[in-house]
Design a protein around this motif. Structure first.
Motif, PDB file in Angstrom:
ATOM      1  N   THR A  82       8.169  20.995  34.226  1.00 42.45           N
ATOM      2  CA  THR A  82       8.008  19.574  33.954  1.00 42.45           C
ATOM      3  C   THR A  82       7.321  19.251  32.635  1.00 42.45           C
ATOM      4  N   ALA A  83       6.747  20.243  31.982  1.00 42.44           N
ATOM      5  CA  ALA A  83       6.092  20.023  30.689  1.00 42.44           C
ATOM      6  C   ALA A  83       5.952  21.379  29.990  1.00 42.44           C
ATOM      7  N   PRO A  84       5.910  21.375  28.651  1.00 42.55           N
ATOM      8  CA  PRO A  84       5.759  22.643  27.927  1.00 42.55           C
ATOM      9  C   PRO A  84       4.364  23.241  28.102  1.00 42.55           C
ATOM     10  N   VAL A  85       4.296  24.554  27.864  1.00 38.97           N
ATOM     11  CA  VAL A  85       3.034  25.288  27.926  1.00 38.97           C
ATOM     12  C   VAL A  85       2.775  25.888  26.547  1.00 38.97           C
ATOM     13  N   PRO A  86       2.021  25.192  25.696  1.00 40.53           N
ATOM     14  CA  PRO A  86       1.703  25.755  24.385  1.00 40.53           C
ATOM     15  C   PRO A  86       0.885  27.040  24.518  1.00 40.53           C
ATOM     16  N   VAL A  87       1.144  27.985  23.640  1.00 43.22           N
ATOM     17  CA  VAL A  87       0.345  29.207  23.620  1.00 43.22           C
ATOM     18  C   VAL A  87      -1.119  28.800  23.433  1.00 43.22           C
ATOM     19  N   GLY A  88      -1.989  29.444  24.171  1.00 42.80           N
ATOM     20  CA  GLY A  88      -3.412  29.112  24.157  1.00 42.80           C
ATOM     21  C   GLY A  88      -3.814  28.199  25.299  1.00 42.80           C
ATOM     22  N   GLY A  93       8.782  23.142  14.807  1.00 43.09           N
ATOM     23  CA  GLY A  93       9.717  22.715  15.849  1.00 43.09           C
ATOM     24  C   GLY A  93       9.239  21.496  16.614  1.00 43.09           C
ATOM     25  N   PRO A  94       9.935  21.165  17.678  1.00 44.50           N
ATOM     26  CA  PRO A  94       9.677  19.923  18.405  1.00 44.50           C
ATOM     27  C   PRO A  94       8.317  19.847  19.101  1.00 44.50           C
ATOM     28  N   PHE A  95       7.682  20.986  19.382  1.00 48.35           N
ATOM     29  CA  PHE A  95       6.391  20.975  20.076  1.00 48.35           C
ATOM     30  C   PHE A  95       5.220  21.252  19.141  1.00 48.35           C
ATOM     31  N   GLY A  96       5.507  21.588  17.888  1.00 52.16           N
ATOM     32  CA  GLY A  96       4.460  21.800  16.897  1.00 52.16           C
ATOM     33  C   GLY A  96       3.715  23.109  17.016  1.00 52.16           C
ATOM     34  N   GLU A  97       4.143  23.947  17.925  1.00 55.08           N
ATOM     35  CA  GLU A  97       3.518  25.258  18.155  1.00 55.08           C
ATOM     36  C   GLU A  97       4.403  26.049  19.110  1.00 55.08           C
ATOM     37  N   PRO A  98       4.185  27.363  19.191  1.00 55.41           N
ATOM     38  CA  PRO A  98       4.987  28.136  20.146  1.00 55.41           C
ATOM     39  C   PRO A  98       4.613  27.769  21.583  1.00 55.41           C
ATOM     40  N   ARG A 109      -1.857  22.358  33.509  1.00 54.10           N
ATOM     41  CA  ARG A 109      -2.385  22.774  32.207  1.00 54.10           C
ATOM     42  C   ARG A 109      -3.663  21.994  31.972  1.00 54.10           C
ATOM     43  N   GLU A 110      -4.715  22.693  31.632  1.00 56.03           N
ATOM     44  CA  GLU A 110      -6.004  22.051  31.408  1.00 56.03           C
ATOM     45  C   GLU A 110      -5.866  20.927  30.378  1.00 56.03           C
ATOM     46  N   GLY A 111      -6.332  19.741  30.758  1.00 57.19           N
ATOM     47  CA  GLY A 111      -6.311  18.596  29.859  1.00 57.19           C
ATOM     48  C   GLY A 111      -5.008  17.821  29.820  1.00 57.19           C
ATOM     49  N   ALA A 112      -3.993  18.288  30.515  1.00 56.84           N
ATOM     50  CA  ALA A 112      -2.694  17.607  30.496  1.00 56.84           C
ATOM     51  C   ALA A 112      -2.597  16.615  31.656  1.00 56.84           C
ATOM     52  N   ALA A 113      -1.860  15.553  31.434  1.00 60.64           N
ATOM     53  CA  ALA A 113      -1.717  14.499  32.443  1.00 60.64           C
ATOM     54  C   ALA A 113      -0.779  14.883  33.577  1.00 60.64           C
ATOM     55  N   LYS A 114       0.212  15.749  33.292  1.00 56.19           N
ATOM     56  CA  LYS A 114       1.156  16.105  34.349  1.00 56.19           C
ATOM     57  C   LYS A 114       1.286  17.620  34.440  1.00 56.19           C
ATOM     58  N   PRO A 115       1.760  18.113  35.568  1.00 59.07           N
ATOM     59  CA  PRO A 115       1.884  19.564  35.736  1.00 59.07           C
ATOM     60  C   PRO A 115       2.944  20.149  34.808  1.00 59.07           C
ATOM     61  N   HIS A 167       7.631  30.742  27.771  1.00 59.19           N
ATOM     62  CA  HIS A 167       8.873  30.623  28.532  1.00 59.19           C
ATOM     63  C   HIS A 167       8.561  29.972  29.885  1.00 59.19           C
ATOM     64  N   GLY A 168       9.460  29.120  30.362  1.00 61.75           N
ATOM     65  CA  GLY A 168       9.281  28.568  31.699  1.00 61.75           C
ATOM     66  C   GLY A 168       9.202  29.662  32.745  1.00 61.75           C
ATOM     67  N   PHE A 169      10.058  30.671  32.581  1.00 61.67           N
ATOM     68  CA  PHE A 169      10.049  31.745  33.571  1.00 61.67           C
ATOM     69  C   PHE A 169       8.800  32.616  33.478  1.00 61.67           C
ATOM     70  N   LEU A 170       8.129  32.634  32.329  1.00 64.66           N
ATOM     71  CA  LEU A 170       6.832  33.305  32.249  1.00 64.66           C
ATOM     72  C   LEU A 170       5.834  32.555  33.130  1.00 64.66           C
ATOM     73  N   THR A 171       5.814  31.246  33.008  1.00 62.52           N
ATOM     74  CA  THR A 171       4.928  30.441  33.854  1.00 62.52           C
ATOM     75  C   THR A 171       5.220  30.715  35.327  1.00 62.52           C
ATOM     76  N   LEU A 172       6.492  30.718  35.695  1.00 55.90           N
ATOM     77  CA  LEU A 172       6.878  30.968  37.084  1.00 55.90           C
ATOM     78  C   LEU A 172       6.463  32.366  37.537  1.00 55.90           C
ATOM     79  N   SER A 173       6.580  33.347  36.646  1.00 52.70           N
ATOM     80  CA  SER A 173       6.247  34.727  37.017  1.00 52.70           C
ATOM     81  C   SER A 173       4.754  34.925  37.273  1.00 52.70           C
ATOM     82  N   LEU A 174       3.941  33.940  36.918  1.00 50.27           N
ATOM     83  CA  LEU A 174       2.501  34.026  37.155  1.00 50.27           C
ATOM     84  C   LEU A 174       2.101  33.592  38.558  1.00 50.27           C
ATOM     85  N   LEU A 175       3.043  33.122  39.362  1.00 52.59           N
ATOM     86  CA  LEU A 175       2.698  32.687  40.706  1.00 52.59           C
ATOM     87  C   LEU A 175       1.932  33.743  41.496  1.00 52.59           C
ATOM     88  N   PRO A 176       2.329  35.021  41.474  1.00 47.48           N
ATOM     89  CA  PRO A 176       1.539  36.014  42.210  1.00 47.48           C
ATOM     90  C   PRO A 176       0.082  36.108  41.731  1.00 47.48           C
TER      91      PRO A 176
END
Length: 151
Positions: free
Chosen positions: A97-103, A54-59, A133-139, A62-71
């Motif tokens: 604002t950017a994808p979160v690849p698994v891992g 697919g477009p990101f080359g890996e899984p 995201r560790e190593g990424a230029a933007k959040p 979910h954006g909402f998974l990232t959001l659900s980690l706020l607590p």
């Protein structure tokens, strides 16, 4: 982890970055469990082979998974000794604002934007949360979260 004695001590930090959370690694198991819990089985999240093509080359998470980690990010960042409980009150705005690849390893920067007293001697806080995201230029996520804490 920072420790505050009281809600008033934390309220004195308005306008400041209060804390940076611990790093958290996103796993495929988390993504799959989130899909089960929400019914969002989009292939880009749960079909590893198809996602690789697919477009990101890996899984990706979910954006909402990232959001659900706020607590989790809040809990790993600071403690208020004389506060009995906190509740999520809502969000003013959220952007993925950017994808979160698994891992990926994520952490959050927490800036206290505003506070106001609420009933039962509580405090409503408005937080800027920037998930990196560790190593990424933007959040990967930027949110304005409302949290209520009570003594």
């Amino acid at each position: 982890m920072k420790t505050f004695e009281t809600l008033a001590d934390l309220a004195a930090c308005v306008g400041q970055e209060v804390a940076v959370s611990d790093w958290l690694t996103i796993t495929q198991a988390q993504v799959n469990q989130f899909a089960q819990a929400t019914g969002d089985h989009q292939w880009i999240h749960v079909d590893v082979d198809r996602a690789r093509a697919g477009p990101f080359g890996e899984p990706i998470a979910h954006g909402f998974l990232t959001l659900s980690l706020l607590p989790v990010f809040f809990d790993s960042s600071f403690d208020i000794r004389h506060s009995g409980m906190g509740v999520n009150y809502g969000l003013n705005r959220v952007r993925f604002t950017a994808p979160v690849p698994v891992g990926s390893r994520l952490r959050a920067r927490l800036t206290l934007l505003a506070t106001e007293p609420i009933e039962h001697e509580g405090l409503q806080m408005t937080w800027s949360v920037v998930v990196e995201r560790e190593g990424a230029a933007k959040p990967v996520c930027v949110a304005e979260a409302l949290v209520r804490r009570y003594p």
